[in-house]
Scaffold this motif. Structure first.
Motif, PDB file in Angstrom:
ATOM      1  N   LEU A  33       1.090  -1.206  -0.103  1.00 38.59           N
ATOM      2  CA  LEU A  33       0.031   0.193   0.030  1.00 38.59           C
ATOM      3  C   LEU A  33       0.905   1.284   0.085  1.00 38.59           C
ATOM      4  CD1 LEU A  33      -2.787  -1.104   2.204  1.00 38.59           C
ATOM      5  CD2 LEU A  33      -3.213  -0.560  -0.101  1.00 38.59           C
ATOM      6  N   ILE A  92       0.587   4.070   6.965  1.00 36.70           N
ATOM      7  CA  ILE A  92       0.030   2.881   6.176  1.00 36.70           C
ATOM      8  C   ILE A  92       0.859   1.819   6.149  1.00 36.70           C
ATOM      9  CG2 ILE A  92       0.754   3.686   3.832  1.00 36.70           C
ATOM     10  CD1 ILE A  92      -2.499   2.027   4.638  1.00 36.70           C
ATOM     11  N   LEU A 152      -8.868   2.520  -3.195  1.00 36.24           N
ATOM     12  CA  LEU A 152      -8.186   1.346  -2.120  1.00 36.24           C
ATOM     13  C   LEU A 152      -9.460   0.765  -1.278  1.00 36.24           C
ATOM     14  CD1 LEU A 152      -4.927   3.029  -0.960  1.00 36.24           C
ATOM     15  CD2 LEU A 152      -5.079   1.029  -2.772  1.00 36.24           C
ATOM     16  N   THR A 247      -7.462  -4.581   6.265  1.00 35.64           N
ATOM     17  CA  THR A 247      -7.136  -4.611   4.883  1.00 35.64           C
ATOM     18  C   THR A 247      -7.228  -6.169   4.299  1.00 35.64           C
ATOM     19  OG1 THR A 247      -5.392  -2.940   5.166  1.00 35.64           O
ATOM     20  CG2 THR A 247      -4.963  -4.279   3.404  1.00 35.64           C
ATOM     21  N   GLY A 249      -6.299  -8.584   0.931  1.00 35.22           N
ATOM     22  CA  GLY A 249      -5.247  -8.567  -0.229  1.00 35.22           C
ATOM     23  C   GLY A 249      -5.133 -10.093  -0.928  1.00 35.22           C
ATOM     24  N   VAL A 271     -12.801  -0.921   4.613  1.00 37.16           N
ATOM     25  CA  VAL A 271     -11.834  -1.872   4.455  1.00 37.16           C
ATOM     26  C   VAL A 271     -11.016  -1.482   3.282  1.00 37.16           C
ATOM     27  CG1 VAL A 271     -11.296  -4.436   4.390  1.00 37.16           C
ATOM     28  CG2 VAL A 271     -13.178  -3.559   6.008  1.00 37.16           C
ATOM     29  N   LEU A 272      -9.600  -1.603   3.400  1.00 36.61           N
ATOM     30  CA  LEU A 272      -8.838  -1.440   2.330  1.00 36.61           C
ATOM     31  C   LEU A 272      -8.396  -2.623   1.412  1.00 36.61           C
ATOM     32  CD1 LEU A 272      -5.914   0.816   3.807  1.00 36.61           C
ATOM     33  CD2 LEU A 272      -7.902   1.746   2.567  1.00 36.61           C
ATOM     34  N   ILE A 273      -8.107  -2.544   0.109  1.00 42.15           N
ATOM     35  CA  ILE A 273      -7.884  -3.672  -0.774  1.00 42.15           C
ATOM     36  C   ILE A 273      -6.646  -3.616  -1.273  1.00 42.15           C
ATOM     37  CG2 ILE A 273      -9.478  -2.807  -2.591  1.00 42.15           C
ATOM     38  CD1 ILE A 273      -9.975  -6.073  -2.990  1.00 42.15           C
ATOM     39  N   ALA A 274      -5.713  -4.265  -0.836  1.00 40.85           N
ATOM     40  CA  ALA A 274      -4.291  -4.151  -1.521  1.00 40.85           C
ATOM     41  C   ALA A 274      -4.275  -4.899  -2.760  1.00 40.85           C
ATOM     42  CB  ALA A 274      -3.170  -4.461  -0.515  1.00 40.85           C
ATOM     43  N   TYR A 276      -5.934  -4.655  -5.928  1.00 40.98           N
ATOM     44  CA  TYR A 276      -7.221  -4.981  -6.196  1.00 40.98           C
ATOM     45  C   TYR A 276      -7.122  -6.108  -7.560  1.00 40.98           C
ATOM     46  CZ  TYR A 276     -12.114  -4.019  -7.785  1.00 40.98           C
ATOM     47  OH  TYR A 276     -13.622  -4.308  -7.867  1.00 40.98           O
TER      48      TYR A 276
END
Lengths: 300, 300
Positions: A33, A92, A152, A247, A249, A271-274, A276
């Motif tokens: 990220l 991050i 993200l 996160t 991924g 929620v983050l997606i590393a 994608y």
């Protein structure tokens, strides 16, 4: 697919510069990220400086102006940010609580000692909130990764070819309730539930380790009679979302597949997606769903 | 030491025959508790018959009149209990959810099929409650191990040479709150907390596996800055305490010591202690405390 971006297109890496008014400082822990954000900033002609935590940040950060620091080198962080003119910060990437022998106390750290000592107790969220407050008190603006790069964030709805079944939806609903109940104690952000049976709860071990445990529980036959199960991730209520967003991924998908789960559901936009594209590719290959649950489902 | 029995004396194994009016049937899972109860019954001239679940119960049960059964042999359980005249039952010892291929359906099981199918869903507690109800509906009286042998219950107060410190007490208080919050979802009975930081929560993996994880988390340095930590076990609210009491024993102490904990706190009178003397011996050797928390502390 009901989300705003096709799985096979590149995410548009436009930095939300409305929020970032000058050079962007990125304090980087593990994972991809930090570099994704730096790339987005560069594409947007925003200068960046990455402060990488040794033993955590990927060497990829060296493609950008950067400074390596050891845990505890508070003074070095400030001087790196000052020299590069960064008043806007993104913090991050995962970090491991450092062992005391790896902490190096510089002069800046001595001045910040009451702050550093305050970090020794409490759950992750209290610690991260204190770190954000510490930077703010020193005149920095701390942004969430999703604030500067909304791509993200996991969008609402099903992202994959497969959708959650009715059974999956029931497990998801229960798991969001469990994660919310745990949140009041500043614990974990994840649970695995199969046919109403809670296989695993995340505390300090991290999501990957929890998924490995689920695979082991299934091998040992302790989950007999249950369906495949669902991983749910959501932020804790009151979580410092600017620096500690849950996160998912590619690794999450690989481990979820090894644990025989049917899919992964997360709180959409929180929620983050590393990576994608790679995450979706693996999910589709392994026949997992990824679902971004709207707030009415996560807070039901 | 504030409990009713000195650590180095043998527990008096008097069976509470006020509750048990005839021969005692013991349905036996893993561990030493089934044989301890059988010994107590024998010392009290109460005839016993042990029904051992294959792959779970210890071969020691063969010192007593016994019948081995496979999962699903419901008819064989009833006929063994009927032949030995047992109307009073204790169901005791851990079991693993069986894999479907190890389940054998006999004629009794066919008749009980709606009941067996009802076991496929839900958390442990719902399943165990259904099993108790099933036996009661078939005319049996189901007793808790602590009802027939109160010496198995952890008494109030500190049992070991070492007592919990003020920090340990703060972690204990938080852990009892966490376990209670989880109880509403029919999950786990245990948590490990160190300096306010939740290291691990038990779900389907069992206490021993959770403690191994804590040892691993500490090795990986993920608990830096925290104190040694405390294991807390308590029954879930509304738990079917007759068949599913949380248990501690020698193995718990060994694993707690390996995880570097300072001690183990449990809800007094509501948690079983398997092999009292050996458990205390190990706790004292490894400098762990064992503390039976009174209700005002567990429900605070």
């Amino acid at each position: 697919m009901s989300h705003r971006r096709a799985a096979d297109s590149q995410p548009s890496e436009a930095l939300k510069t409305t929020k970032v008014t000058g050079p962007l400082g990125i304090i980087a822990g593990r994972g991809s990220l930090p570099v994704m954000i730096a790339n987005a900033a560069r594409a947007d002609n925003v200068p960046v400086h990455i402060v990488g935590i040794q033993g955590e940040a990927d060497s990829e950060i060296e493609r950008f102006p950067h400074t390596w620091i050891k845990w505890g080198e508070v003074g070095k962080v400030f001087s790196a940010l000052d020299k590069s003119g960064c008043k806007d910060l993104v913090i991050i990437g995962g970090v491991t609580r450092p062992h005391i022998k790896n902490v190096r106390i510089d002069f800046g750290a001595v001045k910040a000692l009451p702050f550093l000592l305050s970090l020794r107790k409490g759950g992750d969220d209290r610690i991260l909130s204190r770190i954000v407050r510490f930077f703010e008190q020193n005149g920095y603006r701390v942004h969430g990764a999703g604030d500067v790069l909304p791509e993200l964030l996991v969008p609402e709805g099903t992202l994959t070819r497969l959708s959650p079944s009715a059974d999956d939806k029931a497990d998801m609903a229960l798991a969001f309730k469990v994660v919310r109940a745990l949140g009041q104690f500043d614990i974990g952000q994840a649970a695995v539930i199969a046919s109403g049976y809670v296989l695993a709860l995340e505390a300090a071990e991290g999501t990957d380790a929890m998924l490995e445990r689920c695979a082991e529980i299934k091998r040992r036959g302790r989950s007999h009679g249950t369906g495949p199960g669902v991983l749910v991730k959501a932020p804790k209520p009151g979580q410092e979302e600017r620096v500690d967003m849950p996160t998912i991924g590619p690794e999450t998908m690989l481990k979820a597949a090894e644990a025989g789960l049917s899919g992964v559901a997360v709180a959409a936009q929180r929620v983050l997606i590393a990576d994608y594209n790679r995450t979706l590719e693996i999910a589709n290959e392994r026949k997992l769903f990824i679902y971004g649950a709207p707030q009415e489902e996560t807070d039901a």
